[in-house]
Design a protein around this motif. Structure first.
Motif, PDB file in Angstrom:
ATOM      1  N   GLN A  44     -31.772  10.600 -15.630  1.00 29.36           N
ATOM      2  CA  GLN A  44     -31.778  10.198 -14.224  1.00 29.36           C
ATOM      3  C   GLN A  44     -30.372   9.966 -13.682  1.00 29.36           C
ATOM      4  N   LEU A  45     -29.420   9.671 -14.575  1.00 29.70           N
ATOM      5  CA  LEU A  45     -28.040   9.389 -14.159  1.00 29.70           C
ATOM      6  C   LEU A  45     -27.160  10.637 -14.111  1.00 29.70           C
ATOM      7  N   ARG A  46     -27.699  11.809 -14.463  1.00 31.27           N
ATOM      8  CA  ARG A  46     -26.872  13.011 -14.562  1.00 31.27           C
ATOM      9  C   ARG A  46     -26.061  13.254 -13.285  1.00 31.27           C
ATOM     10  N   GLY A  47     -26.723  13.144 -12.142  1.00 29.28           N
ATOM     11  CA  GLY A  47     -26.032  13.404 -10.883  1.00 29.28           C
ATOM     12  C   GLY A  47     -24.916  12.418 -10.619  1.00 29.28           C
ATOM     13  N   ARG A  48     -25.150  11.144 -10.884  1.00 33.45           N
ATOM     14  CA  ARG A  48     -24.126  10.120 -10.650  1.00 33.45           C
ATOM     15  C   ARG A  48     -22.957  10.288 -11.607  1.00 33.45           C
TER      16      ARG A  48
ATOM     17  N   ALA B 229     -21.956  13.111 -12.946  1.00 35.67           N
ATOM     18  CA  ALA B 229     -21.213  14.289 -12.507  1.00 35.67           C
ATOM     19  C   ALA B 229     -20.392  13.997 -11.257  1.00 35.67           C
ATOM     20  N   ALA B 230     -20.907  13.143 -10.369  1.00 36.92           N
ATOM     21  CA  ALA B 230     -20.145  12.788  -9.166  1.00 36.92           C
ATOM     22  C   ALA B 230     -18.882  12.013  -9.528  1.00 36.92           C
ATOM     23  N   TYR B 231     -18.971  11.190 -10.559  1.00 38.29           N
ATOM     24  CA  TYR B 231     -17.801  10.424 -10.980  1.00 38.29           C
ATOM     25  C   TYR B 231     -16.880  11.237 -11.875  1.00 38.29           C
TER      26      TYR B 231
ATOM     27  N   VAL C 169     -19.135   5.042 -17.472  1.00 41.65           N
ATOM     28  CA  VAL C 169     -20.452   5.612 -17.762  1.00 41.65           C
ATOM     29  C   VAL C 169     -21.307   4.603 -18.515  1.00 41.65           C
ATOM     30  N   ALA C 170     -20.700   3.854 -19.433  1.00 40.81           N
ATOM     31  CA  ALA C 170     -21.444   2.812 -20.150  1.00 40.81           C
ATOM     32  C   ALA C 170     -21.977   1.759 -19.194  1.00 40.81           C
ATOM     33  N   GLU C 171     -21.187   1.401 -18.181  1.00 38.00           N
ATOM     34  CA  GLU C 171     -21.648   0.434 -17.185  1.00 38.00           C
ATOM     35  C   GLU C 171     -22.819   0.994 -16.379  1.00 38.00           C
ATOM     36  N   MET C 172     -22.778   2.292 -16.082  1.00 36.19           N
ATOM     37  CA  MET C 172     -23.911   2.922 -15.396  1.00 36.19           C
ATOM     38  C   MET C 172     -25.182   2.808 -16.228  1.00 36.19           C
ATOM     39  N   ILE C 173     -25.064   3.117 -17.526  1.00 40.08           N
ATOM     40  CA  ILE C 173     -26.228   3.083 -18.411  1.00 40.08           C
ATOM     41  C   ILE C 173     -26.787   1.667 -18.498  1.00 40.08           C
TER      42      ILE C 173
ATOM     43  N   PRO D 127     -16.469  15.148 -12.750  1.00 44.29           N
ATOM     44  CA  PRO D 127     -16.961  16.497 -12.406  1.00 44.29           C
ATOM     45  C   PRO D 127     -17.249  17.403 -13.598  1.00 44.29           C
ATOM     46  N   LEU D 128     -16.541  17.245 -14.705  1.00 39.66           N
ATOM     47  CA  LEU D 128     -16.795  18.123 -15.852  1.00 39.66           C
ATOM     48  C   LEU D 128     -18.229  17.997 -16.355  1.00 39.66           C
ATOM     49  N   ALA D 129     -18.845  16.845 -16.125  1.00 44.03           N
ATOM     50  CA  ALA D 129     -20.225  16.649 -16.596  1.00 44.03           C
ATOM     51  C   ALA D 129     -21.208  17.514 -15.823  1.00 44.03           C
ATOM     52  N   GLY D 130     -20.793  18.021 -14.658  1.00 43.61           N
ATOM     53  CA  GLY D 130     -21.689  18.839 -13.864  1.00 43.61           C
ATOM     54  C   GLY D 130     -21.565  20.319 -14.110  1.00 43.61           C
TER      55      GLY D 130
END
Length: 398
Positions: free
Chosen positions: A249-253, A255-257, A34-38, A259-262
């Protein structure tokens, strides 16, 4: 649609120099991913460098000392001075696993007498397992935490994380999930609720039945903690706003990685017990779509405008009425003066009487001017001119 002020704020930020920020994160996933995504999504004016750690305690120390600008870490139970929340990222759920033969020990003896794998050193697992043991009435007992779960098989897994993968489930076939109370009785005083009272960063979480058929066929009451993006309170407000926007903006990505985030309401952001404040920039982003003061109080402003209009209209009408009343009184004096005019051409006694009457009327009008503060307008001047003319005619006749 973003409000105009938010667009202007972003443009002003983009026009400045690139900000170089350091982001501390432990090496375990999903935190590192997730840090890499950010970091990848945070284009100019933010350049984020990820700094990996094997110890959550070291992340905390460097963030609080100012050596790190940002950190991805589980929500703490106590306030950290000069540290604020930028965004909630995802929840981590406690998987409390035990070997079936040790279930009769009960929760606290189980943690006190077993070898435990609780995740990275100084992390939320170690912290909460130690706290549960100490809160159980055995304050001098130190849990036996293992350095890793591979060189020695633990008796208990006390680890916060996401949904267990199939590989992990195969390795954990000899374990069972421990429930911190009956999920159906949530709200009636379970162990999970007691733990969340002592540690307000935790909240009860129900692991659904058959999610892990080999570990439990029934729903399991457990605990969860939010993983946050934290920042120094001194971080620029515009940068914090941009980071909060990027994470939204990253919420969907995410959650895809993970699932608990969704899950809906998986992150209880509205809890009043949160130990850390929200960063002003993140708060500004959260309230970006809130109505402004004019929109919020439009009805009040409408009522005030109506009242003001009524007051102005009433004042104007009142002034017109007073002006008309004064004019009507002057008209009466006009008539009284004109009644004396025929007498000015009559006998001497009548002329004297008429002149006296005109002067008396003038005196009454002047008294009216003084007492009622009548303006020296055209009507008054015309009256004085007329009455003086009649007096002059009376004297000429003499």
């Amino acid at each position: 649609m973003r409000p105009l002020w938010a667009v202007v704020l972003t443009l002003l930020t983009l026009s400045g120099h690139t900000a170089e920020l350091t982001l501390g994160v432990h090496t375990e996933n999903p935190a590192h991913h997730v840090a890499e995504m950010i970091a990848a999504a945070s284009a100019d004016p933010v350049d984020i460098t990820i700094v990996p750690f094997n110890s959550a305690e070291e992340i905390e120390r460097q963030l609080r000392s100012g050596e790190l600008d940002l950190a991805v870490i589980e929500e703490p139970a106590e306030n950290w001075p000069d540290v604020a929340v930028v965004a909630d990222l995802y929840p981590s759920v406690l998987h409390l696993l035990y070997k079936p033969g040790e279930q009769q020990l009960g929760l606290y003896p189980l943690l006190a007498k077993s070898s435990i794998w609780a995740g990275i050193a100084g992390g939320i697992g170690e912290t909460q397992a130690r706290k549960l043991v100490h809160d159980s009435g055995m304050p001098d007992t130190e849990p036996n935490f293992l350095a890793n779960p591979w060189t020695e098989e633990p008796d208990v897994y006390f680890q916060f994380g996401g949904i267990l993968e199939h590989d992990a489930l195969r390795r954990l076939g000899a374990y069972r999930l421990y429930s911190l109370g009956d999920p159906a009785q949530l709200g009636a005083g379970s162990v999970a609720e007691a733990a969340s009272l002592r540690s307000p960063n935790l909240h009860p979480f129900i692991i659904p039945a058959e999610l892990y058929p080999g570990l439990s066929k029934e729903p399991v009451l457990s605990l969860a903690v939010s993983t946050l993006l934290l920042a120094r309170e001194q971080l620029d407000v515009n940068l914090a706003y941009n980071l909060a926007m990027v994470i939204e903006q990253l919420r969907g990505r995410i959650a895809a990685y993970y699932p608990l985030a969704g899950l809906e309401d998986a992150i209880p952001t509205g809890r009043s017990a949160r130990a850390l404040p929200l960063h002003p920039g993140a708060e500004r982003f959260r309230n970006r779509d809130q109505p402004g003061i004019i929109e919020r109080y439009a009805e009040v402003f409408g009522v005030l405008a109506t009242v003001l209009f009524a007051l102005v209209s009433g004042t104007i009408a009142w002034r017109r009425h007073r002006r008309q009343s004064r004019k009507d009184r002057l008209d009466r004096y006009y008539a009284a003066v004109m009644e004396q005019r025929p007498l000015l051409a009559a006998s001497t006694d009548e002329r004297v009487h008429a002149t006296t009457q005109i002067r008396a009327i003038q005196a009454d009008v002047m008294q009216l001017v003084i007492e009622e503060r009548i303006d020296a307008d055209g009507a008054l001047l015309a009256f004085l001119a007329l009455s003086n003319q009649l007096l002059q005619e009376g004297s000429t006749t003499d």
